[in-house]
Design a protein around this motif. Sequence first.
Motif, mmCIF file in Angstrom:
data_model
loop_
_atom_site.group_PDB
_atom_site.id
_atom_site.type_symbol
_atom_site.label_atom_id
_atom_site.label_comp_id
_atom_site.label_asym_id
_atom_site.label_seq_id
_atom_site.Cartn_x
_atom_site.Cartn_y
_atom_site.Cartn_z
ATOM 1 N N UNK A 61 18.473 51.144 58.396
ATOM 2 C CA UNK A 61 20.010 50.327 59.614
ATOM 3 C C UNK A 61 19.446 49.445 60.818
ATOM 4 N N UNK A 62 19.063 48.697 60.514
ATOM 5 C CA UNK A 62 18.966 48.041 61.838
ATOM 6 C C UNK A 62 20.512 46.656 62.223
ATOM 7 N N UNK A 63 20.447 46.936 63.294
ATOM 8 C CA UNK A 63 21.577 45.476 63.978
ATOM 9 C C UNK A 63 21.019 45.221 64.729
ATOM 10 N N UNK A 64 19.974 44.595 65.467
ATOM 11 C CA UNK A 64 19.354 44.871 66.368
ATOM 12 C C UNK A 64 19.038 43.292 65.899
ATOM 13 N N UNK A 65 19.671 42.187 66.769
ATOM 14 C CA UNK A 65 19.394 40.891 66.544
ATOM 15 C C UNK A 65 18.056 39.898 66.782
#
Length: 69
Positions: A61-65
């Motif tokens: 999971x990667x929620x960093x823009x």
Amino acid sequence: MKKNMGSADKIIRVIIAIVIAVLYFTGTISGTVGIIALIIGGVFLFTSVISNCPLYSIFGINTCKVPKK
């Protein structure tokens, strides 16, 4: 360490850590449950500061823009 947390995740985790701390220090939660909650709050706060969640890395999971070049 690669960042994998966006600003919304960090803000939510900090708020949850503050709420847990307030509940513990006002005596609403205590004993073993309170100590476990404080540890979880500390982990949330730490992961917010470093912008990296190990569980996010495990599950991909990667929620960093990421800025586009």
